[in-house]
Design a protein around this motif. Sequence first.
Motif, mmCIF file in Angstrom:
data_model
loop_
_atom_site.group_PDB
_atom_site.id
_atom_site.type_symbol
_atom_site.label_atom_id
_atom_site.label_comp_id
_atom_site.label_asym_id
_atom_site.label_seq_id
_atom_site.Cartn_x
_atom_site.Cartn_y
_atom_site.Cartn_z
ATOM 1 N N TRP A 119 0.831 -1.204 0.000
ATOM 2 C CA TRP A 119 0.000 0.000 0.000
ATOM 3 C C TRP A 119 0.867 1.256 0.000
ATOM 4 N N LEU A 120 1.942 1.233 0.801
ATOM 5 C CA LEU A 120 2.843 2.382 0.855
ATOM 6 C C LEU A 120 3.495 2.635 -0.498
ATOM 7 N N ARG A 121 3.904 1.558 -1.155
ATOM 8 C CA ARG A 121 4.560 1.699 -2.450
ATOM 9 C C ARG A 121 3.613 2.256 -3.517
ATOM 10 N N ARG A 122 2.381 1.848 -3.461
ATOM 11 C CA ARG A 122 1.430 2.284 -4.486
ATOM 12 C C ARG A 122 1.328 3.800 -4.536
ATOM 13 N N TYR A 123 1.393 4.438 -3.378
ATOM 14 C CA TYR A 123 1.272 5.894 -3.324
ATOM 15 C C TYR A 123 2.589 6.578 -2.933
#
Length: 219
Positions: A119-123
């Motif tokens: 999730w962190l990587r996506r944004y």
Amino acid sequence: MPVSTAETAHRPPSPYRQARRGGRTAKRAIDVLGAAVLLLLVAPVLLAAAIAVKVDTPGPLLFRQRRTGWRGKEFEVLKLRTMGVGAERLRAAMSVRNEADGHLFKIREDPRVTAVGRWLRRYSLDELPQLVNVLKGQMSLVGPRPLPVGDSAFTGEARRRLLVRPGLTGLWQISGRSDLAWEDALRLDLEYVDAWSVRLDLMILLRTLPAVLRGDGAY
């Protein structure tokens, strides 16, 4: 009559060099002010992300890695940890699943990435700690992405990437991000080095947020 070394040393810089020097000063001022303001604005998000990382899996909060920066100087890049402990030791074994080419390493369904990390990587929230690298003068808000120390990409024409500070975002982050081939990413980095200006930096910064919110090529 030939010009002496002493005369050359004391000759005033050309208007072009003065403009470039003034631009670099303005760029650094924008970096410091921008990074400081952004850190204040994203502090609640950063705190929530940090708590999520600690609750999700055991291990350190931050991922630290030596990268090559401006003029070849090494520094320690900071990121929120998005993988399990020991993930770097598994990189060689995972290389057969690499979906990128050249000097990029990307696996769309990388089993080393944690649930929170995905999730962190996506944004791109995992990269927020790099604002500290910007404040320390190791990075810029805009520039080529810093590559790991010892990467063979720093040969030939590619060494021109080191003429500017590495950045949080750049031309290839707003042009497909992780989905670009290495040759295309390098071409955009060198275009940035050659065409750099404060105006170009501001344009890239304005286009970065929409690209991040869309999650273009991020995984």
